[in-house]
Write an enzyme that holds these catalytic residues in place. Structure first.
Site, short mmCIF file in Angstrom:
data_model
loop_
_atom_site.label_atom_id
_atom_site.label_comp_id
_atom_site.label_asym_id
_atom_site.label_seq_id
_atom_site.Cartn_x
_atom_site.Cartn_y
_atom_site.Cartn_z
N THR A 48 0.74 -1.32 -0.02
CA THR A 48 0.09 0.08 -0.08
C THR A 48 0.83 1.20 -0.06
O THR A 48 2.03 1.16 -0.03
CB THR A 48 -0.94 0.09 1.31
OG1 THR A 48 -0.06 0.17 2.36
CG2 THR A 48 -1.74 -1.45 1.51
N CYS A 49 0.14 2.41 0.15
CA CYS A 49 0.97 3.69 0.06
C CYS A 49 1.92 3.70 1.30
O CYS A 49 2.89 4.39 1.23
CB CYS A 49 0.20 4.97 0.01
SG CYS A 49 -1.20 5.05 1.29
N HIS A 96 0.32 -9.00 14.74
CA HIS A 96 0.96 -7.83 13.78
C HIS A 96 -0.58 -7.68 12.91
O HIS A 96 -0.85 -6.76 12.59
CB HIS A 96 1.99 -7.84 13.31
CG HIS A 96 2.59 -7.02 12.30
ND1 HIS A 96 2.72 -5.54 12.83
CD2 HIS A 96 2.76 -6.77 10.91
CE1 HIS A 96 2.76 -4.99 11.73
NE2 HIS A 96 2.77 -5.64 10.59
N SER A 106 -1.90 2.02 11.39
CA SER A 106 -2.01 3.01 10.14
C SER A 106 -1.51 4.32 10.75
O SER A 106 -1.61 4.63 11.80
CB SER A 106 -3.39 3.07 9.73
OG SER A 106 -3.78 1.69 9.32
N GLU A 111 -8.18 3.68 10.48
CA GLU A 111 -8.65 3.88 9.16
C GLU A 111 -9.16 2.61 8.55
O GLU A 111 -8.57 1.53 8.62
CB GLU A 111 -7.62 4.61 8.42
CG GLU A 111 -6.26 3.82 8.11
CD GLU A 111 -6.41 3.16 6.93
OE1 GLU A 111 -7.27 3.03 5.90
OE2 GLU A 111 -5.34 2.34 6.65
N PRO A 112 -10.34 2.77 7.90
CA PRO A 112 -10.94 1.50 7.15
C PRO A 112 -10.39 0.80 6.06
O PRO A 112 -10.51 -0.11 5.57
CB PRO A 112 -12.29 1.72 7.27
CG PRO A 112 -12.46 3.42 6.86
CD PRO A 112 -11.10 3.86 7.65
N GLN A 113 -9.52 1.81 5.23
CA GLN A 113 -9.31 1.27 3.92
C GLN A 113 -8.43 0.18 4.05
O GLN A 113 -8.47 -0.48 2.98
CB GLN A 113 -8.37 2.52 3.05
CG GLN A 113 -9.41 3.42 2.47
CD GLN A 113 -10.06 4.27 3.76
OE1 GLN A 113 -9.40 4.82 4.73
NE2 GLN A 113 -11.30 4.75 3.81
N GLY A 186 -6.17 9.74 -10.70
CA GLY A 186 -6.67 8.56 -10.34
C GLY A 186 -7.95 8.19 -10.17
O GLY A 186 -8.72 9.16 -9.95
N ALA A 187 -8.38 7.09 -9.83
CA ALA A 187 -9.86 6.81 -9.97
C ALA A 187 -10.00 5.59 -8.73
O ALA A 187 -11.09 5.14 -8.82
CB ALA A 187 -10.44 6.45 -10.98
N GLU A 189 -9.91 3.88 -4.71
CA GLU A 189 -10.71 4.09 -3.42
C GLU A 189 -10.32 5.30 -2.85
O GLU A 189 -11.02 6.18 -2.27
CB GLU A 189 -10.45 2.93 -2.51
CG GLU A 189 -11.19 2.98 -1.20
CD GLU A 189 -11.37 1.88 -0.28
OE1 GLU A 189 -11.97 1.82 0.61
OE2 GLU A 189 -10.32 0.96 -0.57
#
Length: 423
Positions: A48-49, A96, A106, A111-113, A186-187, A189
């Site tokens: 992820t980012c 973990h 996070s 955060e839910p993503q 971007g498009a 989430e």
């Protein structure tokens, strides 16, 4: 051994994180390559980012093996990764993963993503057949824990996401965000969340740019915006006061030259930019330009720290729930392990029984006395079932393995049966 190996926003700089990130086009090859190692029985990769993490079950080997693979795959020297890699083994690896899934690890607490991203990593590993029973059960257990935490704690109340933090920061820089126009690149989430937050803030206009124009159009329709392709970015920059980008592009989409040209056309009206992507979509050199305010994902900490303080009590409650579930997972795994041993033992006994039965039936077919055949059958079966066990007990005794002798006595001897009276 279960192992998680991770490099994230707490342990590594943005420059390092983008070097170890996996693009969607790399993921299939990465999973295949990782599980081709003899020591790696199962594997899943989360990228992820803010983090790149590898979850795997090892048969031998260790942390160094997985770290070497990560470095070799990305053509990076191992020494450059050792100081920022974080390992967790067995129960700690389980804890973990659960913490990550619940948003406790996070940048934006709760955060839910991230849960959706973990589910995506799980599905991809399933598709490429790199999950076995251990990781399959671990991910399913983790999803249940994340749902429990969301339901029973306040960790998800008043959600603050990276997308929200980016829009919040824009609102602090512009006196009236309602007079501004935004270009979203971007498009996915995250950009969808950004678009919704901007619309709720009453922004004047939104342009959505994406490699697949149809996806851009879908999002633009939802927020009353305009859709364009990536080849139209230069023109769109001219009318954009806010640029927020989050794509999976392996190379930057906005360079210093194209932004400098747009600034001249804008007569140097400032542009606020937030690059949420890993690897970055906007070249860092863009931030050197006058009238450009460029922020990376790591620059959102001030907004995010407010969220962390407000959710700390719920996070503490979630930590307790996770610890209880780690213990439940370990107990379940030990039970499963015993079940595998029991099945193997039964299979061995059944094979010996079938062999003895076949010999007895053959003897009966040759006309031998049934009573003698039965006596021989029971003697052979008893001897064959006990031979391996008694040999290993003698060997353990000779080696003075008192622990094995005591365990054998506890497992094999039923005192109640010995003291039963014969009818």
């Amino acid at each position: 051994m279960l192992l998680s190996l991770g490099i994230n926003h707490k342990s590594a700089t943005l420059e390092v994180r983008e070097q170890v990130a996996f693009s969607s086009s790399q993921m299939a090859l990465a999973l295949e390559d990782l599980t081709s190692l003899d020591e790696v029985e199962e594997a899943a990769i989360l990228s992820t980012c803010n983090r790149t993490e590898i979850y795997c079950r090892l048969d031998g080997g260790g942390e160094r093996l997985v770290l070497e693979w990560l470095g070799n795959f990305h053509r990076l020297p191992i020494d450059s990764l050792e100081h920022c890699a974080r390992w967790h083994r067995d129960g700690e690896a389980v804890r973990h993963l659960m913490r990550v899934a619940c948003g406790l690890d996070s940048m934006v607490l709760g955060e839910p993503q991230i849960l959706g991203q973990i589910k995506g990593a799980y599905q991809l590993a399933r598709t490429h057949h790199t999950l076995g029973s251990d990781l399959e059960r671990l991910f399913q257990h983790t999803f249940a824990v994340a749902k429990q935490v969301r339901t029973e704690t306040g960790i998800g109340e008043n959600p603050v996401s990276v997308a929200y933090a980016a829009v919040n920061l824009a609102g602090r820089i512009f006196d009236d965000i309602r007079q501004s126009r935004a270009l979203l690149i971007g498009a996915g989430e995250t950009i969808e969340l950004v678009a919704r937050h901007l619309r709720e803030a009453g922004i004047q206009g939104i342009i959505v740019a994406n490699r697949t124009r149809e996806r851009a159009q879908t999002l633009a329709d939802e927020v009353g915006g305009v859709a364009i392709g990536l080849d139209e970015l230069e023109n769109a920059l001219v009318c954009a006061d806010i640029v927020i980008s989050s794509t999976g592009s392996p190379t930057p989409l906005l360079g210093k030259g194209i932004v400098e040209s747009a600034l001249k056309t804008r007569k140097h009206r400032p542009i606020f930019m937030v690059d949420i992507a890993i690897p970055r979509d906007i070249e860092p050199q863009v931030g050197e330009l006058d009238d450009i305010f460029l922020y990376s994902i790591d620059d959102l900490n001030d907004v995010i720290s407010e969220n962390r303080r407000s959710r700390q009590a719920a996070a503490d409650q979630a930590e307790e729930m996770i610890l209880a579930n780690v213990s439940a997972w370990q107990h379940e795994r030990r039970v499963r392990s015993a079940g595998d041993l029991i099945r193997r033992h039964r299979h061995q006994a059944e094979r010996l029984r079938a062999e003895a039965e076949a010999e007895a039936l053959a003897a009966l077919s040759r006309g031998q006395d049934p009573e003698r055949v039965i006596q021989k059958l029971t003697q052979q079966l008893t001897n064959r079932l006990l031979h391996g066990t008694t040999s290993r007990i003698r060997a353990a005794s000779g080696a003075e393995r008192v622990d094995l002798i005591q365990a054998a006595e506890e497992l094999l001897i039923d005192d109640s049966a010995l003291h039963q009276e014969s009818p």
